[in-house]
Design an enzyme around this catalytic site. Structure first.
Site, PDB file in Angstrom:
ATOM      1  N   CYS A 118       0.825  -1.212   0.000  1.00  0.00           N
ATOM      2  CA  CYS A 118       0.000   0.000   0.000  1.00  0.00           C
ATOM      3  C   CYS A 118       0.860   1.263   0.000  1.00  0.00           C
ATOM      4  O   CYS A 118       0.378   2.350  -0.291  1.00  0.00           O
ATOM      5  CB  CYS A 118      -0.934   0.000   1.210  1.00  0.00           C
ATOM      6  SG  CYS A 118      -1.992  -1.448   1.258  1.00  0.00           S
ATOM      7  N   HIS A 258      -2.571   6.475   5.137  1.00  0.00           N
ATOM      8  CA  HIS A 258      -3.128   5.360   4.365  1.00  0.00           C
ATOM      9  C   HIS A 258      -4.469   4.973   4.990  1.00  0.00           C
ATOM     10  O   HIS A 258      -4.571   4.791   6.208  1.00  0.00           O
ATOM     11  CB  HIS A 258      -2.131   4.196   4.393  1.00  0.00           C
ATOM     12  CG  HIS A 258      -2.682   2.951   3.803  1.00  0.00           C
ATOM     13  ND1 HIS A 258      -3.462   2.945   2.669  1.00  0.00           N
ATOM     14  CD2 HIS A 258      -2.568   1.652   4.190  1.00  0.00           C
ATOM     15  CE1 HIS A 258      -3.807   1.698   2.399  1.00  0.00           C
ATOM     16  NE2 HIS A 258      -3.283   0.902   3.293  1.00  0.00           N
ATOM     17  N   ASN A 288     -10.109   0.145   2.099  1.00  0.00           N
ATOM     18  CA  ASN A 288      -8.663   0.241   1.890  1.00  0.00           C
ATOM     19  C   ASN A 288      -8.381   0.006   0.412  1.00  0.00           C
ATOM     20  O   ASN A 288      -8.471  -1.121  -0.067  1.00  0.00           O
ATOM     21  CB  ASN A 288      -7.966  -0.811   2.764  1.00  0.00           C
ATOM     22  CG  ASN A 288      -6.463  -0.854   2.561  1.00  0.00           C
ATOM     23  OD1 ASN A 288      -5.932  -0.223   1.645  1.00  0.00           O
ATOM     24  ND2 ASN A 288      -5.777  -1.603   3.406  1.00  0.00           N
TER      25      ASN A 288
HETATM   26  N1  COA Z   1     -16.636  -9.915  10.870  1.00  0.00           N
HETATM   27  C1  COA Z   1     -16.838 -10.420  12.102  1.00  0.00           C
HETATM   28  N2  COA Z   1     -15.859 -10.935  12.846  1.00  0.00           N
HETATM   29  C2  COA Z   1     -14.609 -10.933  12.310  1.00  0.00           C
HETATM   30  C3  COA Z   1     -14.342 -10.410  11.039  1.00  0.00           C
HETATM   31  C4  COA Z   1     -15.411  -9.901  10.314  1.00  0.00           C
HETATM   32  N3  COA Z   1     -15.261  -9.382   9.082  1.00  0.00           N
HETATM   33  N4  COA Z   1     -13.012 -10.534  10.793  1.00  0.00           N
HETATM   34  C5  COA Z   1     -12.483 -11.109  11.870  1.00  0.00           C
HETATM   35  N5  COA Z   1     -13.437 -11.356  12.787  1.00  0.00           N
HETATM   36  C6  COA Z   1     -13.303 -11.963  14.093  1.00  0.00           C
HETATM   37  C7  COA Z   1     -12.057 -12.792  14.222  1.00  0.00           C
HETATM   38  O1  COA Z   1     -12.276 -14.068  13.663  1.00  0.00           O
HETATM   39  C8  COA Z   1     -11.876 -12.843  15.712  1.00  0.00           C
HETATM   40  O2  COA Z   1     -12.746 -13.795  16.253  1.00  0.00           O
HETATM   41  P1  COA Z   1     -12.241 -14.804  17.378  1.00  0.00           P
HETATM   42  O3  COA Z   1     -11.871 -13.921  18.537  1.00  0.00           O
HETATM   43  O4  COA Z   1     -13.439 -15.645  17.591  1.00  0.00           O
HETATM   44  O5  COA Z   1     -11.082 -15.517  16.763  1.00  0.00           O
HETATM   45  C9  COA Z   1     -12.375 -11.487  16.170  1.00  0.00           C
HETATM   46  O6  COA Z   1     -13.156 -10.959  15.096  1.00  0.00           O
HETATM   47  C10 COA Z   1     -11.262 -10.497  16.501  1.00  0.00           C
HETATM   48  O7  COA Z   1     -10.307 -10.565  15.496  1.00  0.00           O
HETATM   49  P2  COA Z   1      -9.055  -9.633  15.501  1.00  0.00           P
HETATM   50  O8  COA Z   1      -8.205  -9.981  14.329  1.00  0.00           O
HETATM   51  O9  COA Z   1      -8.428  -9.595  16.850  1.00  0.00           O
HETATM   52  O10 COA Z   1      -9.773  -8.224  15.263  1.00  0.00           O
HETATM   53  P3  COA Z   1      -9.127  -6.802  15.214  1.00  0.00           P
HETATM   54  O11 COA Z   1      -9.791  -5.945  16.192  1.00  0.00           O
HETATM   55  O12 COA Z   1      -7.615  -6.866  15.206  1.00  0.00           O
HETATM   56  O13 COA Z   1      -9.585  -6.303  13.786  1.00  0.00           O
HETATM   57  C11 COA Z   1      -8.652  -6.043  11.601  1.00  0.00           C
HETATM   58  C12 COA Z   1      -9.189  -6.999  12.626  1.00  0.00           C
HETATM   59  C13 COA Z   1      -8.202  -6.812  10.355  1.00  0.00           C
HETATM   60  C14 COA Z   1      -9.774  -5.083  11.215  1.00  0.00           C
HETATM   61  C15 COA Z   1      -7.482  -5.240  12.211  1.00  0.00           C
HETATM   62  O14 COA Z   1      -6.567  -6.127  12.804  1.00  0.00           O
HETATM   63  C16 COA Z   1      -6.772  -4.412  11.217  1.00  0.00           C
HETATM   64  O15 COA Z   1      -7.325  -3.482  10.642  1.00  0.00           O
HETATM   65  N6  COA Z   1      -5.478  -4.696  10.996  1.00  0.00           N
HETATM   66  C17 COA Z   1      -4.703  -3.971  10.064  1.00  0.00           C
HETATM   67  C18 COA Z   1      -4.963  -4.517   8.717  1.00  0.00           C
HETATM   68  C19 COA Z   1      -4.487  -3.599   7.651  1.00  0.00           C
HETATM   69  O16 COA Z   1      -4.515  -2.413   7.810  1.00  0.00           O
HETATM   70  N7  COA Z   1      -4.069  -4.186   6.549  1.00  0.00           N
HETATM   71  C20 COA Z   1      -3.674  -3.491   5.430  1.00  0.00           C
HETATM   72  C21 COA Z   1      -2.399  -2.795   5.676  1.00  0.00           C
HETATM   73  S1  COA Z   1      -1.923  -2.120   4.210  1.00  0.00           S
END
Ligand code: COA
Length: 331
Positions: A118, A258, A288
């Protein structure tokens, strides 16, 4: 100390394009187990634009590029170079850059792609600035463009809710006055390459039945690791880049991070003690859009008057690699 180029650089125009089809969070609930509330609370995203069948990255790139050229008041024939940042090119080669060059008939321009996750758009902007600043080029079209929806597993709720498609573009040229580029810095941390990866289809894992069965042709992401990593490195990095330009954090008029996740942006702003009003945020509408994201925000910031001529704007991005980078422009 402010960057010193042999030739001063100016931002001449911006543009953007997103495909027509809008996919809301509610629509995603029909594909994976998720909810509008979860997506909004964890990411801030409400909807995203997604490529329809037959639409490809080069088309979005060319449309955004042409809008930026019109805004700059220059024709494609005047371009010396086209640099496209993308992680979802139409194909591995030819690159999107040469495809766009042919589509818009930029007959005198060289063209290539930059792939840096990104952060690609910031990498491309820095390369273009250096090319003009050194006297090598006079007019460069920089585009960030994605159809990342094609590389996402639409049964994987961890990734499919995050991304959107689109393109943003910036035209840089020789300035008749001051140099617009006050500071720029690019970083990579390749040991964290497994945080975000698209492993299949090339030299390491050529496409075959086994790679398809293993899901190697989809984006893999350790979302939580990315989240923690970005929160750790970006605030101090941003302070360093400001210092390089002899600026205080409070001197920046507009911040463009970003557009990955609203919680990430809010967390960084809190650590920097910057008010939310100074950040341009449009991820609610687009998700994103990877290498297009900061250019979409820059363009919309201009279009709706949140950014004006004379403002100091900091563009900051991070992504697969891991890579991260920033550039401060006095527009
Ligand atoms: N809907 C519902 N639940 C979801 C889900 C969705 N779309 N995606 C994940 N979950 C669940 C997971 O399975 C997990 O469940 P569990 O506890 O039963 O295993 C729970 O939600 C929490 O997951 P977690 O990964 O800890 O959530 P989070 O608060 O970290 O949010 C992201 C997840 C991906 C939104 C977050 O980590 C994020 O934005 N990370 C950065 C990603 C990014 O920016 N990537 C691009 C960079 S260029």
């Amino acid at each position: 100390m402010t960057l010193k180029f042999a030739v001063p650089v100016a931002l001449l125009g911006t543009g953007m394009y997103v495909p027509e089809r809008v996919v809301t969070n509610d629509e995603l609930t029909k594909m994976v187990e998720t909810s509008d509330e979860w997506i909004i609370e964890r990411t801030g995203i409400k909807e995203r634009h997604i490529a329809s069948e037959g639409e490809v990255t080069s088309q979005f790139a060319a449309k955004a590029g042409m809008e930026a050229l019109r805004a700059a008041g220059i024709t494609p024939e005047e371009l010396d170079m086209i640099i496209v940042a993308t992680n979802s090119p139409d194909m591995l080669f030819p690159g999107v850059g040469p495809l766009v060059q042919g589509m818009i008939k930029a007959t005198k321009a060289g063209a290539c792609d930059v792939q840096a996750g990104c952060t690609g758009c910031v990498y491309a902007l820095v390369l273009a600035s250096a090319g003009i600043g050194s006297g090598l080029w006079k007019k460069v079209l920089v585009i960030g463009a994605e159809a990342l929806s094609r590389l996402v597993d639409w049964t994987d709720r961890n990734t499919c809710v995050l991304f959107g498609d689109g393109a943003g573009a910036v035209v840089l040229g020789v300035s008749e006055g001051k140099n617009a580029v006050l500071a720029a810095e690019l970083h990579a941390d390749g040991e964290k390459g497994d945080y975000i990866a698209f492993p299949g289809g090339l030299a390491a894992r050529p496409a075959n039945h086994a790679s398809v069965d293993a899901g190697d042709h989809f984006v893999k992401m350790k979302g939580n690791e990315v989240f923690k990593y970005v929160n750790k490195v970006i605030p101090s990095f941003v302070k360093d880049v400001c210092e390089q330009a002899g600026l205080d954090i409070s001197d920046i008029d507009a911040w463009i991070f970003h557009q990955a996740n609203l919680r990430i942006i809010e967390g960084i702003l809190r650590r920097l003690n910057v008010s939310e009003e100074k950040a341009i945020v449009n991820l609610q509408k687009y998700g994103n859009t990877s290498a297009a994201s900061v250019f979409l925000a820059l363009h919309e910031g201009f279009a709706d008057g949140r950014i004006s001529r004379g403002d100091k704007v900091m563009l900051v991005s991070f992504g697969a690699g891991m890579t991260y980078g920033a550039i401060i422009l006095e527009i």
